[in-house]
Design an enzyme around this catalytic site. Structure first.
Site, PDB file in Angstrom:
ATOM      1  N   HIS A  45      -2.919  12.173  -4.804  1.00  0.00           N
ATOM      2  CA  HIS A  45      -3.056  11.977  -6.246  1.00  0.00           C
ATOM      3  C   HIS A  45      -1.701  12.124  -6.954  1.00  0.00           C
ATOM      4  O   HIS A  45      -1.651  12.414  -8.154  1.00  0.00           O
ATOM      5  CB  HIS A  45      -4.088  12.937  -6.845  1.00  0.00           C
ATOM      6  CG  HIS A  45      -5.501  12.580  -6.464  1.00  0.00           C
ATOM      7  ND1 HIS A  45      -6.227  11.613  -7.110  1.00  0.00           N
ATOM      8  CD2 HIS A  45      -6.296  13.053  -5.475  1.00  0.00           C
ATOM      9  CE1 HIS A  45      -7.418  11.514  -6.540  1.00  0.00           C
ATOM     10  NE2 HIS A  45      -7.480  12.372  -5.547  1.00  0.00           N
ATOM     11  N   ASP A  47       0.598   9.503  -6.420  1.00  0.00           N
ATOM     12  CA  ASP A  47       1.154   8.149  -6.504  1.00  0.00           C
ATOM     13  C   ASP A  47       1.064   7.581  -7.909  1.00  0.00           C
ATOM     14  O   ASP A  47       2.030   7.013  -8.422  1.00  0.00           O
ATOM     15  CB  ASP A  47       0.518   7.208  -5.469  1.00  0.00           C
ATOM     16  CG  ASP A  47      -0.988   7.102  -5.558  1.00  0.00           C
ATOM     17  OD1 ASP A  47      -1.635   7.967  -6.192  1.00  0.00           O
ATOM     18  OD2 ASP A  47      -1.545   6.150  -4.974  1.00  0.00           O
ATOM     19  N   SER A 132      -9.616   1.199   3.827  1.00  0.00           N
ATOM     20  CA  SER A 132     -10.145  -0.053   4.363  1.00  0.00           C
ATOM     21  C   SER A 132      -9.935  -1.201   3.392  1.00  0.00           C
ATOM     22  O   SER A 132      -9.628  -2.330   3.804  1.00  0.00           O
ATOM     23  CB  SER A 132     -11.639   0.097   4.695  1.00  0.00           C
ATOM     24  OG  SER A 132     -12.379   0.488   3.550  1.00  0.00           O
ATOM     25  N   ASP A 177      -1.828   3.319  -1.026  1.00  0.00           N
ATOM     26  CA  ASP A 177      -2.548   2.697   0.085  1.00  0.00           C
ATOM     27  C   ASP A 177      -1.928   1.376   0.507  1.00  0.00           C
ATOM     28  O   ASP A 177      -1.721   1.108   1.697  1.00  0.00           O
ATOM     29  CB  ASP A 177      -4.018   2.486  -0.293  1.00  0.00           C
ATOM     30  CG  ASP A 177      -4.741   3.793  -0.557  1.00  0.00           C
ATOM     31  OD1 ASP A 177      -4.185   4.858  -0.235  1.00  0.00           O
ATOM     32  OD2 ASP A 177      -5.864   3.743  -1.079  1.00  0.00           O
TER      33      ASP A 177
END
Length: 382
Positions: A45, A47, A132, A177
């Site tokens: 948390h 980024d 994902s 991500d």
């Protein structure tokens, strides 16, 4: 151009995507591409607060087979092998939104791409907090860029893939991500500054020190697009506004706010950034075992100050540490998903058994536990 040494597992998955493409369209795809999921070693948390992160790529990939076409066609091996066709990119929903959204974001960013046929096959666990969705976005992005002749800096590509998730899908995630999926290198953890996307590939050879990293997928669904994630981001933005700074990256170390909740959110971000910086200092010396306490402190902060843990994650972390792990923490956005545990390689089985036993005793889903290695980032495999 294809990668010189494509990851063998990525190639295997891509061949399955190619077979699905042939079944759906009766012809060979123009190429095969793959992008991995990720584990964030530390820096959670941070980024979207312009802070520091340290992800590494997992050997699980979203693979796509693709060709240029007259209209959009998105095919997935999930479920019954659904195909979604579209003449326009607007309004695509469900799993196909991640593919359509990536194409939309490329066009919005000035890298024009036309229609394509895309077949997707992935083994990145869905809902496990292992990115994902970012893996899908990044695989599709590099495929479309290749097909339509664009050379895109990988840092810029991460921002484009993030745009797809933020503005098309509607999940208010940071750039961690997508950056991890596109930029990580095999055998390394990536230290990245999320403000300017500067990065350093830090060697991460656990086996050389007799260590292993366990990933515990708690099987508790992890959902970024829910209101809790957005609420945490809003808290951080409000805390920064009250402090008069651009982001919590700039918050003074000993700043104090009147609002207890905002104060806790700020405290997590400030201390987490500090933990990342300490972690990279230790890893540069090759002493991986020395980061264990920092991992555990990160979990405590995420649990108590940021309030994004869950009973499944806490149970896994507590059991791992109780069984001798050097350190453990939740990883990813929280509210379910996965945890990691740094262990002595010889004790990996003992820690895994303890985590599974603790979940059973608590009446929780049986977690999936595996040993992680730092894998190759997104690449063309053929």
């Amino acid at each position: 151009m294809p990668a010189t040494d494509p990851d063998p597992h990525a190639l295997e998955l891509a061949e399955t995507a190619a077979a699905a493409f042939r079944d759906a369209h009766g012809e060979e795809p123009e190429g095969l591409w793959a992008a991995p999921g990720r584990v964030n070693l530390i820096g959670e948390h941070t980024d979207y607060n312009d802070g520091f992160v340290m992800p590494f790529a997992l050997p699980f990939y979203a693979a796509v087979a693709a060709s240029r076409a007259e209209e959009w066609s998105f095919h997935s091996t999930y479920g019954n092998g659904e195909t979604v066709r579209a003449t326009e990119l607007d309004g695509v929903e469900g799993w196909a939104a991640y593919l359509a959204g990536t194409a939309w974001a490329l066009n919005e960013s000035g890298f024009l791409v036309g229609p394509a046929r895309i077949a997707l096959h992935s083994d990145v666990p869905v809902g496990g907090g292992l990115s994902s969705s970012a893996a899908v976005e990044c695989a599709v992005l590099i495929a479309l860029a290749d097909l339509y002749g664009h050379e895109i800096d990988r840092g810029e590509a991460a921002r484009i893939a993030q745009k797809a998730e933020n503005e098309y899908v509607g999940a208010p995630t940071g750039v961690l991500d997508q950056s991890a999926s596109l930029l990580c290198e095999a055998g390394h953890v990536m230290f990245m500054d999320c403000r300017d996307l500067s990065r350093e590939q830090v060697p991460f050879d656990l086996a050389a020190e007799g260590l292993a990293m366990l990933v515990v997928d708690t099987q508790a669904p992890h959902r970024h697009a829910d209101g809790e994630y957005a609420a945490r981001r809003a808290d951080c933005e409000e805390a920064a506004r009250q402090l008069g700074v651009a982001s919590l990256r700039d918050a003074p170390r000993h700043a104090k706010l009147d609002d207890d909740q905002l104060n806790k959110r700020m405290h997590h971000v400030v201390t987490e950034n500090d933990r990342v910086l300490k972690t990279v200092e230790i890893l540069r010396t090759g002493r991986v075992a020395g980061i264990g306490d920092l991992l555990t402190a990160s979990h405590v902060s995420l649990r108590d100050d940021y309030e994004v843990s869950s009973v499944e994650l806490d149970t896994a972390v507590d059991a791992a540490i109780g069984a001798g792990a050097l350190g453990a923490r939740m990883t990813g956005g929280g509210f379910g998903g996965s945890a990691i545990a740094l262990v002595e390689a010889a004790a990996a089985g003992k820690v895994e058994d303890a985590v599974i036993s603790a979940a059973a005793q608590a009446g929780l889903p049986v977690p999936r536990v595996f040993v992680a290695r730092a894998a190759q980032g997104a690449h063309r495999v053929r």
